[in-house]
Design an enzyme around this catalytic site. Structure first.
Site, PDB file in Angstrom:
ATOM      1  N   SER A   1     -80.294  19.438  17.619  1.00 14.15           N
ATOM      2  CA  SER A   1     -80.940  19.581  18.816  1.00 14.15           C
ATOM      3  C   SER A   1     -82.096  20.667  18.704  1.00 14.15           C
ATOM      4  CB  SER A   1     -80.071  19.715  20.127  1.00 14.15           C
ATOM      5  OG  SER A   1     -80.735  20.565  21.031  1.00 14.15           O
TER       6      SER A   1
ATOM      7  N   HIS B   1     -82.736  15.524  17.533  1.00 15.67           N
ATOM      8  CA  HIS B   1     -82.395  15.281  19.058  1.00 15.67           C
ATOM      9  C   HIS B   1     -83.304  16.071  19.928  1.00 15.67           C
ATOM     10  CE1 HIS B   1     -79.453  14.484  22.325  1.00 15.67           C
ATOM     11  NE2 HIS B   1     -79.763  15.601  22.807  1.00 15.67           N
TER      12      HIS B   1
ATOM     13  N   ASP C   1     -84.349  17.396  23.627  1.00 12.45           N
ATOM     14  CA  ASP C   1     -83.973  17.438  24.875  1.00 12.45           C
ATOM     15  C   ASP C   1     -84.956  17.645  26.005  1.00 12.45           C
ATOM     16  OD1 ASP C   1     -80.979  17.529  24.974  1.00 12.45           O
ATOM     17  OD2 ASP C   1     -81.227  19.075  23.372  1.00 12.45           O
TER      18      ASP C   1
ATOM     19  N   HIS D   1     -83.210  12.679  24.790  1.00 14.32           N
ATOM     20  CA  HIS D   1     -82.268  12.830  25.644  1.00 14.32           C
ATOM     21  C   HIS D   1     -83.124  13.068  26.950  1.00 14.32           C
ATOM     22  CE1 HIS D   1     -78.551  15.056  27.050  1.00 14.32           C
ATOM     23  NE2 HIS D   1     -78.794  14.225  27.803  1.00 14.32           N
TER      24      HIS D   1
ATOM     25  N   MET E   1     -71.731  13.263  27.350  1.00 14.39           N
ATOM     26  CA  MET E   1     -71.950  14.950  27.367  1.00 14.39           C
ATOM     27  C   MET E   1     -70.343  15.454  27.355  1.00 14.39           C
ATOM     28  SD  MET E   1     -75.172  15.386  27.489  1.00 14.39           S
ATOM     29  CE  MET E   1     -74.974  17.190  27.435  1.00 14.39           C
TER      30      MET E   1
ATOM     31  N   ASP F   1     -72.618  15.078  22.714  1.00 13.80           N
ATOM     32  CA  ASP F   1     -73.502  16.153  23.018  1.00 13.80           C
ATOM     33  C   ASP F   1     -72.933  17.492  23.687  1.00 13.80           C
ATOM     34  OD1 ASP F   1     -75.894  17.700  23.140  1.00 13.80           O
ATOM     35  OD2 ASP F   1     -76.937  16.076  24.432  1.00 13.80           O
TER      36      ASP F   1
HETATM   37  C1  DX5 Z   1     -77.460  20.297  26.590  1.00 17.93           C
HETATM   38  C2  DX5 Z   1     -78.265  19.584  25.703  1.00 17.93           C
HETATM   39  C3  DX5 Z   1     -77.879  19.426  24.274  1.00 17.93           C
HETATM   40  C4  DX5 Z   1     -77.606  21.019  23.539  1.00 17.93           C
HETATM   41  C5  DX5 Z   1     -76.484  21.161  22.670  1.00 17.93           C
HETATM   42  O1  DX5 Z   1     -77.924  20.126  28.027  1.00 17.93           O
HETATM   43  O2  DX5 Z   1     -78.301  18.477  25.987  1.00 17.93           O
HETATM   44  O3  DX5 Z   1     -78.407  18.680  23.357  1.00 17.93           O
HETATM   45  O4  DX5 Z   1     -78.677  21.382  22.863  1.00 17.93           O
HETATM   46  O5  DX5 Z   1     -76.444  22.488  22.236  1.00 17.93           O
HETATM   47  P1  DX5 Z   1     -74.933  23.122  21.531  1.00 17.93           P
HETATM   48  O6  DX5 Z   1     -74.729  22.082  20.433  1.00 17.93           O
HETATM   49  O7  DX5 Z   1     -75.498  24.281  21.269  1.00 17.93           O
HETATM   50  O8  DX5 Z   1     -73.851  22.913  22.602  1.00 17.93           O
HETATM   51 ZN    ZN Z   2     -78.899  16.600  24.507  1.00 12.65          ZN
END
Ligand code: DX5
Ligand code: ZN
Length: 237
Positions: free
Chosen positions: A10, A35, A37, A68, A139, A177
């Site tokens: 991400s 990914h 966000d 996402h 999630m 995620d």
């Molecule tokens: C959170 C995002 C994730 C985030 C994950 O709202 O959707 O994609 O970047 O980050 P980590 O892997 O650090 O939990």
């Molecule tokens: Zn995400």
């Protein structure tokens, strides 16, 4: 069970000052899924970037832009994100009154359609859209930030979703995620996850860190390979 897990780094945890370069590095380090966000400051408190900014991100050959959308009424923005390069789009069931319409719109515009569910949203939210799904994103943190801890009950939610898919004869990826790291990925994998988003576990090098390009790339590669190894460890026995 899928023996080749897909790690989707991400870019939320990457250097936003040079997203295209970070995407290129991650790709060179072995990731094909990236990914992205998208946050609108409404569905979640933060704002990241929209389709106009995304259009400027360069996409290496063979890369999948896994987008996402943490935005309300995502159906309004689907064509713009697909034009900007989105290959897979996840829309939140909690963010639209028109889930099936949104999923159909994603497919009609040529991308893969996925529903994202917050940790406390029941799997029943998927009950009437299974035929419209190419993937489900569960999630495992409340969306909005990187670097949070995995919410433990989601492990059971993954197993339960895998069972429901099997019962219906549907073989699609489950993506998880949030809070994916060397400690959580094996259990998430055993529960039935095939696709793993990882932000802070991959981008352990920060923008200002005094590391040369080669070491930075090597760190990303090591982080991605470490996750893959952990995700497959118990399946190879
Ligand atoms: C959170 C995002 C994730 C985030 C994950 O709202 O959707 O994609 O970047 O980050 P980590 O892997 O650090 O939990
Ligand atoms: Zn995400």
């Amino acid at each position: 069970m899928n023996l080749s897990p897909v790690i989707a780094p991400s870019i939320l945890s990457a250097d936003f000052g040079n997203v295209s370069r970070e995407i290129e590095r991650i790709h060179q380090a072995g990731a094909t899924w990236i990914h992205l966000d998208v946050m609108d400051g409404n569905f979640v408190p933060n704002i990241t970037f929209g389709a106009v900014a995304m259009e400027s991100f360069s996409k290496p050959e063979g890369c999948v832009f896994d987008t996402h959308l943490m935005v309300v009424n995502p159906e309004k923005h689907i064509p713009a994100f697909i034009k900007a390069g989105a290959d897979v789009i996840s829309i939140h069931a909690e963010a639209t009154e028109h889930l099936q319409y949104g999923l159909k719109m994603i497919r009609d515009h040529g991308a893969k359609a996925s529903v994202a569910l917050n940790p406390a949203t029941p799997l029943e939210a998927l009950d009437w859209v299974y035929p419209d799904l190419d993937m489900v994103l569960l999630m495992s943190v409340n969306p909005g930030w990187g670097g949070q801890s995995f919410i433990a009950p989601v492990f059971d939610k993954i197993s339960s979703l895998r069972q429901r898919l099997q019962d219906r004869g549907i073989d699609i990826p489950i993506q998880v995620d949030g809070g994916i790291n060397l400690k959580t990925i094996a259990r998430a994998s055993l529960a039935g996850t095939t696709h793993f988003v990882a932000g802070s576990a991959v981008f352990t090098v920060k923008a200002g860190d005094a590391l040369d390009e080669k070491d930075r790339l090597e760190t990303y590669r090591k982080n991605i390979n470490g996750l893959i190894e952990e995700a497959t460890r118990d399946q190879l026995v």
